[in-house]
Design an enzyme around this catalytic site. Structure first.
Site, PDB file in Angstrom:
ATOM      1  N   CYS A 137      -2.874 -84.054  55.967  1.00  0.00           N
ATOM      2  CA  CYS A 137      -1.617 -84.477  55.364  1.00  0.00           C
ATOM      3  C   CYS A 137      -1.747 -84.515  53.846  1.00  0.00           C
ATOM      4  O   CYS A 137      -2.203 -85.501  53.276  1.00  0.00           O
ATOM      5  CB  CYS A 137      -1.207 -85.844  55.895  1.00  0.00           C
ATOM      6  SG  CYS A 137       0.310 -86.433  55.142  1.00  0.00           S
ATOM      7  N   CYS A 140       0.100 -87.362  52.192  1.00  0.00           N
ATOM      8  CA  CYS A 140      -0.519 -88.693  52.275  1.00  0.00           C
ATOM      9  C   CYS A 140      -1.708 -88.785  51.325  1.00  0.00           C
ATOM     10  O   CYS A 140      -1.929 -89.815  50.703  1.00  0.00           O
ATOM     11  CB  CYS A 140      -1.065 -88.977  53.663  1.00  0.00           C
ATOM     12  SG  CYS A 140      -0.037 -88.443  54.998  1.00  0.00           S
ATOM     13  N   ASP A 141      -2.506 -87.733  51.257  1.00  0.00           N
ATOM     14  CA  ASP A 141      -3.811 -87.846  50.610  1.00  0.00           C
ATOM     15  C   ASP A 141      -3.972 -87.043  49.326  1.00  0.00           C
ATOM     16  O   ASP A 141      -4.976 -87.206  48.629  1.00  0.00           O
ATOM     17  CB  ASP A 141      -4.903 -87.415  51.611  1.00  0.00           C
ATOM     18  CG  ASP A 141      -4.886 -88.291  52.853  1.00  0.00           C
ATOM     19  OD1 ASP A 141      -4.613 -89.495  52.698  1.00  0.00           O
ATOM     20  OD2 ASP A 141      -5.118 -87.779  53.956  1.00  0.00           O
TER      21      ASP A 141
END
Ligand code: NDP
Length: 313
Positions: A137, A140-141
């Site tokens: 992701c 997300c990261d």
């Protein structure tokens, strides 16, 4: 043994399909209980801007949209709970679903909206360094690798979208594409190819993610030349598609070879009477928030009609 909780309509999953089913089932007076699953809000909680969901002329962030879905379902009276369905028993006329490997619920109707999850390459190094620079992701990261050089594998719309996202925060993005062309839509490909800090490595496969404790690089092999190259990157993002979250329904529910639940065309009905499926767990073709929401609506209407015809409601 304590007696199982009885519910009229049990919804498993909290993406657009689950919450839409909950909105419709609540308004129909079915008093639905919805278990959110492992990722409350579903896949949209790990995306950025959604520009193609009707009703948001200026676009909306995926996580914000899912908060709206949840609020609307709660306002209509849905009983929304944390918890994961871990087993089912669909042998009898009343459907039994186990939550968190503990409590059993007996439901007159069940709507399966468990969605799909990211696929992995299956390399030992990918698994070992997961969470230490390997991620499925980017949204997300990606932030953790601000200003760093990174790599992403995949050539679909997700990979293209994530590569573009990363290109805005990372110094350089290496996109590893196993064929000589991309599967992504033309508009997304054009954007990728026009972005100066994205380098596409065509005909390339990932041999290994490098690093002991954290990612320090990735070894790729060009399948045309046979040559392997080490790229010094701080993160390795995997964007090679998804698989339906349908494993524990397998003994009961008919699915295709990839695990997508089969529904009677034009309906949300599965092979088990009173069990319906909606969203990405049964849709390998469209996989959009709006189509998932639409199928969640269909499932709630189908459940209502079933409960009414069976004399339950
Ligand atoms: P896709 O299945 O479309 O693409 C997966 C990609 O990963 C393909 O390019 C495939 O390569 C590659 N791949 C698969 N396995 C491997 C492997 N082992 N090694 C290397 N590469 C691999 O998945 P997406 O998640 O990208 O998209 C899913 C659906 O969602 C699509 O319908 C897409 O259009 C849609 N979508 C739409 C968006 C939007 O409209 N904004 C955003 C994101 C997704 P190959 O091509 O060689 O098979």
């Amino acid at each position: 043994m304590t007696s199982a909780e009885q519910v009229s309509c049990l919804i498993i999953g909290s993406g657009p399909a689950g919450y839409t089913a909950a909105i419709y089932a609540s308004r129909a007076g079915l008093n639905p209980v919805l278990y959110q699953g492992i990722q409350p809000g579903g896949q949209l909680t790990i995306t950025t801007e959604v520009e193609n969901y009707p009703g948001y002329p200026d676009g909306i962030q995926g996580p914000d949209m899912m908060v709206h879905f949840e609020k609307q379902a709660a306002r209509m009276g849905a009983d929304i709970r944390y918890g994961l369905a871990t087993a089912v028993d669909f042998t009898g006329p009343v459907h039994r679903v186990q939550i968190d490997e503990e409590k059993w619920i007996e439901a007159q109707s069940v709507i399966i909206c468990t969605g799909a999850s990211a696929k992995w390459l299956g390399l030992e190094s990918e698994q070992r360094l997961n969470g230490h620079g390997v991620s499925a992701c980017a949204v997300c990261d990606g932030f953790f690798f601000k200003g760093k050089e990174v790599a992403i594998v995949g050539a679909g719309d997700t990979a293209a979208e994530e590569a573009l996202y990363l290109s805005k925060i990372c110094s350089k993005v290496n996109m590893i594409v196993r064929r000589g062309e991309m599967r992504a839509s033309k508009v997304m490909q054009d954007r990728v190819l026009k972005t100066s800090n994205i380098e596409v490595h065509w005909h390339s496969v990932t041999e290994e993610v490098l690093g002991e404790k954290v990612v320090t690089g990735v070894r790729i092999k060009n399948m045309e030349s046979g040559q392997s190259t080490d790229l010094a990157v701080s993160a390795f993002f995997v964007a090679i598609g998804h698989q339906p979250n349908s494993d524990f329904f397998k003994p009961w529910i008919e699915m295709d070879e990839a695990g997508y639940i089969l529904t009677t065309p034009g309906t949300s009905r599965t092979n088990i009477t009173g069990v319906f499926a909606a969203g990405d767990v049964q849709d390998k073709t469209y996989r959009q928030a709006v189509t998932a929401a639409g199928s969640g609506c269909m499932a709630a209407l189908d459940a209502e009609r079933y409960l009414s015809a069976a004399g339950f409601h």
